[in-house]
Design an enzyme around this catalytic site. Structure first.
Site, PDB file in Angstrom:
ATOM      1  N   GLY A 253       0.747  -1.255   0.000  1.00  0.00           N
ATOM      2  CA  GLY A 253       0.000   0.000   0.000  1.00  0.00           C
ATOM      3  C   GLY A 253       0.770   1.294   0.000  1.00  0.00           C
ATOM      4  O   GLY A 253       0.186   2.338  -0.320  1.00  0.00           O
ATOM      5  N   TYR A 339      -8.643   4.833 -13.454  1.00  0.00           N
ATOM      6  CA  TYR A 339      -8.799   5.573 -12.201  1.00  0.00           C
ATOM      7  C   TYR A 339      -8.562   7.060 -12.341  1.00  0.00           C
ATOM      8  O   TYR A 339      -8.365   7.748 -11.334  1.00  0.00           O
ATOM      9  CB  TYR A 339      -7.799   5.126 -11.120  1.00  0.00           C
ATOM     10  CG  TYR A 339      -7.311   3.722 -11.110  1.00  0.00           C
ATOM     11  CD1 TYR A 339      -8.164   2.683 -10.736  1.00  0.00           C
ATOM     12  CD2 TYR A 339      -5.992   3.414 -11.430  1.00  0.00           C
ATOM     13  CE1 TYR A 339      -7.689   1.385 -10.686  1.00  0.00           C
ATOM     14  CE2 TYR A 339      -5.521   2.109 -11.372  1.00  0.00           C
ATOM     15  CZ  TYR A 339      -6.378   1.099 -11.006  1.00  0.00           C
ATOM     16  OH  TYR A 339      -5.923  -0.182 -10.946  1.00  0.00           O
ATOM     17  N   CYS A 366      -8.650   3.682 -30.078  1.00  0.00           N
ATOM     18  CA  CYS A 366      -9.946   4.182 -30.545  1.00  0.00           C
ATOM     19  C   CYS A 366     -10.872   4.485 -29.373  1.00  0.00           C
ATOM     20  O   CYS A 366     -11.931   3.880 -29.213  1.00  0.00           O
ATOM     21  CB  CYS A 366     -10.588   3.158 -31.459  1.00  0.00           C
ATOM     22  SG  CYS A 366      -9.554   2.804 -32.858  1.00  0.00           S
TER      23      CYS A 366
HETATM   24  N1  PLP Z   1      -0.977  -7.315  -1.111  1.00  0.00           N
HETATM   25  C1  PLP Z   1      -2.260  -7.438  -1.511  1.00  0.00           C
HETATM   26  C2  PLP Z   1      -3.102  -8.487  -0.882  1.00  0.00           C
HETATM   27  C3  PLP Z   1      -2.783  -6.590  -2.492  1.00  0.00           C
HETATM   28  O1  PLP Z   1      -4.050  -6.717  -2.876  1.00  0.00           O
HETATM   29  C4  PLP Z   1      -1.933  -5.606  -3.062  1.00  0.00           C
HETATM   30  C5  PLP Z   1      -2.437  -4.679  -4.100  1.00  0.00           C
HETATM   31  O2  PLP Z   1      -3.551  -4.591  -4.462  1.00  0.00           O
HETATM   32  C6  PLP Z   1      -0.606  -5.531  -2.648  1.00  0.00           C
HETATM   33  C7  PLP Z   1      -0.164  -6.389  -1.663  1.00  0.00           C
HETATM   34  C8  PLP Z   1       0.353  -4.533  -3.216  1.00  0.00           C
HETATM   35  O3  PLP Z   1      -0.025  -3.245  -2.969  1.00  0.00           O
HETATM   36  P1  PLP Z   1       0.883  -2.005  -3.374  1.00  0.00           P
HETATM   37  O4  PLP Z   1       1.339  -2.214  -4.780  1.00  0.00           O
HETATM   38  O5  PLP Z   1      -0.015  -0.846  -3.231  1.00  0.00           O
HETATM   39  O6  PLP Z   1       2.036  -1.966  -2.417  1.00  0.00           O
END
Ligand code: PLP
Length: 438
Positions: A253, A339, A366
């Site tokens: 995240g 997004y 397109c």
């Molecule tokens: N772990 C899980 C379970 C995820 O769903 C995701 C991304 O959707 C990630 C890790 C990686 O997240 P990020 O690329 O934001 O670090």
């Protein structure tokens, strides 16, 4: 704020006034490999892996695991790099697992995710003795147990929980009932039912819990809430069942910089904060420090990737806008369409010139296919090379053949050398699965 704040890793403007990455002139890369081209700064990826590991070593006295989230960008070469750096790997499909195994990634360092893992995917996970399956639903507990039984194996698992916080960039919501297809909800009691079920199944070994609260996160406070929720759930489970959480996985995240205004926390600040919160919760509730895992994807590869395009058309609509069309678009970068994602770019062969024209960068699909709306570029002309920054995560991995575009090549650049790690698709590749029928 502009280009300077976007130059990361080994990026620089060279003596010719061109953008250079990994000691390679982007204009030369475009000539040699064609465009669109995904260019990865190998040293920056490695540095990010090392920063994560070092930050855990400095802040967490028990075991920690940095699992690279393969969904962000996975190829054979990337699997080798991740292994080389001693990280674990998170895969989210049979195809990602296959890629990792083909690259000889050690299966015992693989986590498998997914809200619906098919029988075949679960069988492959058990057969290859991967490290952990992160179980997402009740059906999967039963399925995995019977697959493990049929292979005389015991599958080590985590349960994916929904801790009641969801975070994205600057916003987060705190709610008991998140509307999500992922995981077991803590609030409505399903997570506890899942624990009891997991503990009762002979061919599963429950190790602990997992959560993932969102992506492109700039505010780290939501992790504190999630950690507290996970521990208070674990404490309830311990008192009701005797099972003490040994592993805690906090998902991925951490955000990255797409445009100069973005200001994500550093890897060091992020890791220090979560380690502190885990230590606090563990001590408050009388837990031994669990093995602590995280799953960063974007923050390892996002800023290390740059896409090079050739500008083909500059169309000025007087008093409206100027469209600069490039030779790629939503097939190599679906994020603006998906997004409304924002990007920064520079004309790679005019990188030392002052951007003097506000334009809109369009792809050639397109659809309206806008890559960047209203960006200042230095006198863009047909034949120029446009470098779009921060395209390392969720670009190649989300690329498609829309409009029958062959997918671009991928190069790793380092010390003045470019290694082709994925060759460009050809028109023949586009037909490789087609069948002519009468
Ligand atoms: N772990 C899980 C379970 C995820 O769903 C995701 C991304 O959707 C990630 C890790 C990686 O997240 P990020 O690329 O934001 O670090």
């Amino acid at each position: 704020m502009g280009l300077d704040s976007m130059l990361r890793g080994t990026m620089r403007i060279n003596e010719r006034g061109h953008l250079e990455i990994g000691g390679c002139d982007c204009v030369e890369l475009a000539k040699e490999f064609g465009t669109p081209l995904y260019v990865f700064d190998e040293l920056l990826i490695r540095e990010n892996c090392r920063r994560y590991k070092k930050a855990f070593a400095q802040n967490y006295p028990a075991e920690s695991r940095v699992c690279y989230a393969g969904k962000a960008f996975l190829t054979l070469a990337m699997c080798r790099l991740v292994d080389d750096e001693g990280l674990w790997l998170d895969v989210a499909s049979g195809g990602e697992l296959f890629t990792a195994l083909q690259a000889k990634f050690p299966p015992e360092r693989i986590y498998m995710h997914g809200n619906f893992k098919t029988e075949d995917e679960l069988k492959a996970a058990v057969r290859n003795k991967i490290g952990r399956v992160v179980v997402d639903c009740m059906e999967e507990l039963e399925r995995l147990d019977s697959i493990a039984a049929s292979q005389n194996a015991v599958a080590e698992i985590l349960l994916r929980l929904t801790p009641g916080v969801e975070a994205h960039t600057h916003e987060y919501i705190r709610t008991g009932q998140i509307d999500t297809k992922f995981g077991f909800h803590i609030e409505n009691g399903v997570a506890f039912e899942a624990v009891k079920k997991a503990l009762s199944l002979k061919n599963l070994k429950l190790r602990g819990f997992h959560c993932h609260i969102g992506s492109q996160i700039f505010e780290i406070e939501p992790y504190r809430i999630a950690i507290e929720q996970m521990f208070s759930f674990a404490a309830m489970v311990r008192s009701e069942t005797g099972f003490a959480m040994q592993e805690l996985n906090l998902g991925g995240g951490l955000g990255v910089r797409y445009v100069p205004e973005d200001d994500p926390p550093s890897i060091e600040a992020f890791v220090a904060a979560i380690c502190d919160w885990v230590k606090e919760s563990a001590s408050l509730l009388g837990f031994e420090l669990p093995s602590l895992a995280i799953e960063p994807g974007r923050s390892i590869v996002g800023e290390a990737g740059t896409t090079l395009y050739t500008i083909g058309v500059v169309k000025e609509i007087p008093k409206v806008r100027t469209y600069v069309s490039v030779d790629g678009g939503m097939s190599d970068n679906p994020r603006p369409a998906l997004y409304g994602a924002r990007y920064f770019a520079v004309v790679a062969n005019k990188a030392s010139q002052t951007p003097n024209k506000i334009v809109t960068v369009a792809g050639k699909h397109c659809e309206s296919d806008i890559l960047i709306r209203d960006i200042a570029l230095a006198d863009p002309e047909p034949g120029d090379i446009l470098a779009v920054f921060t395209t390392g995560a969720y670009h190649y991995s989300m690329a498609s053949n829309y409009n029958r575009f062959p997918r671009p090549a991928v190069v790793f650049v380092r010390d003045g050398k470019a290694k082709l790690v994925v060759r460009r698709e050809t028109y023949d590749d586009l037909l490789r699965c087609d069948q002519l029928v009468d």
